[in-house]
Design an enzyme around this catalytic site. Structure first.
Site, short mmCIF file in Angstrom:
data_model
loop_
_atom_site.label_atom_id
_atom_site.label_comp_id
_atom_site.label_asym_id
_atom_site.label_seq_id
_atom_site.Cartn_x
_atom_site.Cartn_y
_atom_site.Cartn_z
N TYR A 187 0.84 -1.20 0.00
CA TYR A 187 0.00 0.00 0.00
C TYR A 187 0.88 1.25 0.00
O TYR A 187 1.98 1.25 0.57
CB TYR A 187 -0.91 0.02 1.23
CG TYR A 187 -1.92 -1.10 1.25
CD1 TYR A 187 -3.17 -0.95 0.67
CD2 TYR A 187 -1.61 -2.31 1.87
CE1 TYR A 187 -4.10 -1.98 0.69
CE2 TYR A 187 -2.53 -3.35 1.90
CZ TYR A 187 -3.77 -3.17 1.31
OH TYR A 187 -4.68 -4.20 1.34
N GLU A 188 0.35 2.33 -0.58
CA GLU A 188 1.14 3.55 -0.77
C GLU A 188 1.64 4.15 0.55
O GLU A 188 2.71 4.76 0.60
CB GLU A 188 0.32 4.58 -1.53
CG GLU A 188 1.12 5.80 -1.96
CD GLU A 188 0.31 6.71 -2.86
OE1 GLU A 188 -0.70 6.28 -3.43
OE2 GLU A 188 0.70 7.89 -2.99
#
Length: 283
Positions: free
Chosen positions: A49-50
């Protein structure tokens, strides 16, 4: 067996994720696709995930890229700069991103819909911008794009290029120094597009059941090519649908938002508790 459009999109996207791949995903349909893939045919894939969650086994649907659930049972909880740095170093096999506009070379606009008589400074619609989209489109080994087919989204010329696809055709990515492989497929609510290996132009490759070629062409703003072996998208399996609804029991992504508005906090708490318990058994 009946299916919703969202279930079809999640299933179609998940099947394009391979085992042992590092998969950079956002929330929504990309997240569900990543989870379904990791539980069925890609058990050794690593979801990233970012905001920095790496290798999580989320026990509920994350509401954003920085939600605590993106680090549930994770291999690592690091920072945004680190995971995007790893993308640039070529460590990410596949990225799943979206856009507001796309052209035939898979370039994406998530910056502004400028419109007739408008300017970049004063557009018709101001969009969120790149986020990590440009990093992923530039440097991931391959990119899966998820978009709904709607008028003025599939356009001949973008109002603004936020994230590069194949730019203007063959050789363009190499010319500007992009290391990633570019877009592989565009998964929509009506069909799947792929890109010609020679021209790098998008073509229609698979249709959802009941959708016609003319229906697709009516929404696309250029002379769309159709694959010589046009196929039909295989429907979701019972196992895929079961996993989707375990991770999204409220139907946030799968399409029951109207029902949520009628739910009390007690109902919400009960559903989330059941979700945690069911996913714990799944892991």
């Amino acid at each position: 067996m009946n299916y919703t459009t969202q279930e079809f999109m999640v299933s179609a996207c998940s099947r394009l994720i391979n085992d042992n791949e590092c998969v950079f995903i956002g929330v929504g349909i990309p997240l569900l696709a990543g989870v379904v893939a990791s539980k069925i045919h890609a058990p050794n894939s690593v979801l990233i995930y970012e905001a920095g969650g790496v290798g999580s086994n989320s026990r509920r649907l994350p509401w954003s890229i920085s939600d605590n659930a993106t680090t549930d049972n994770a291999l690592m909880a690091t920072e945004l700069w680190r995971v995007l740095g790893d993308v640039q170093r070529g460590f990410v096999d596949v990225a799943v991103i979206g856009g507001a506009q796309i052209d035939k070379y898979g370039n994406l606009n998530t910056t502004a819909i400028i419109g007739d008589g408008k300017t970049y400074q004063h557009p018709t619609i101001r969009l969120p911008g790149s986020g990590g989209g440009n990093d992923l489109a530039s440097s991931a080994k391959r990119v899966l794009i998820i978009m709904r087919m709607e008028n003025r989204k599939f356009v001949e010329k973008l109002d603004y290029i936020t994230s590069p696809g194949f730019i203007a055709g063959p050789g363009e990515r190499k010319k500007v120094g992009l290391k990633g492989g570019g877009p592989q497929a565009v998964i929509t609510n009506k069909c799947i597009f792929r890109f010609d290996s020679l021209t790098k132009e998008m073509y229609l490759d698979e249709l959802f059941p009941g959708v016609t070629v003319n229906e697709i062409k009516a929404v696309v703003g250029w002379d769309l090519k159709v694959g010589s072996n046009l196929k039909q998208v295989a429907p979701p399996t019972k196992e895929e649908i079961e996993i989707m609804h375990r991770i999204d029991p409220l139907g946030v992504v799968l399409g029951s938002k109207s029902r949520q508005e009628e739910q009390s906090f007690e109902d919400y708490y009960r559903i989330m508790k059941e979700c945690y318990e069911s996913i714990a058994l799944l892991i």
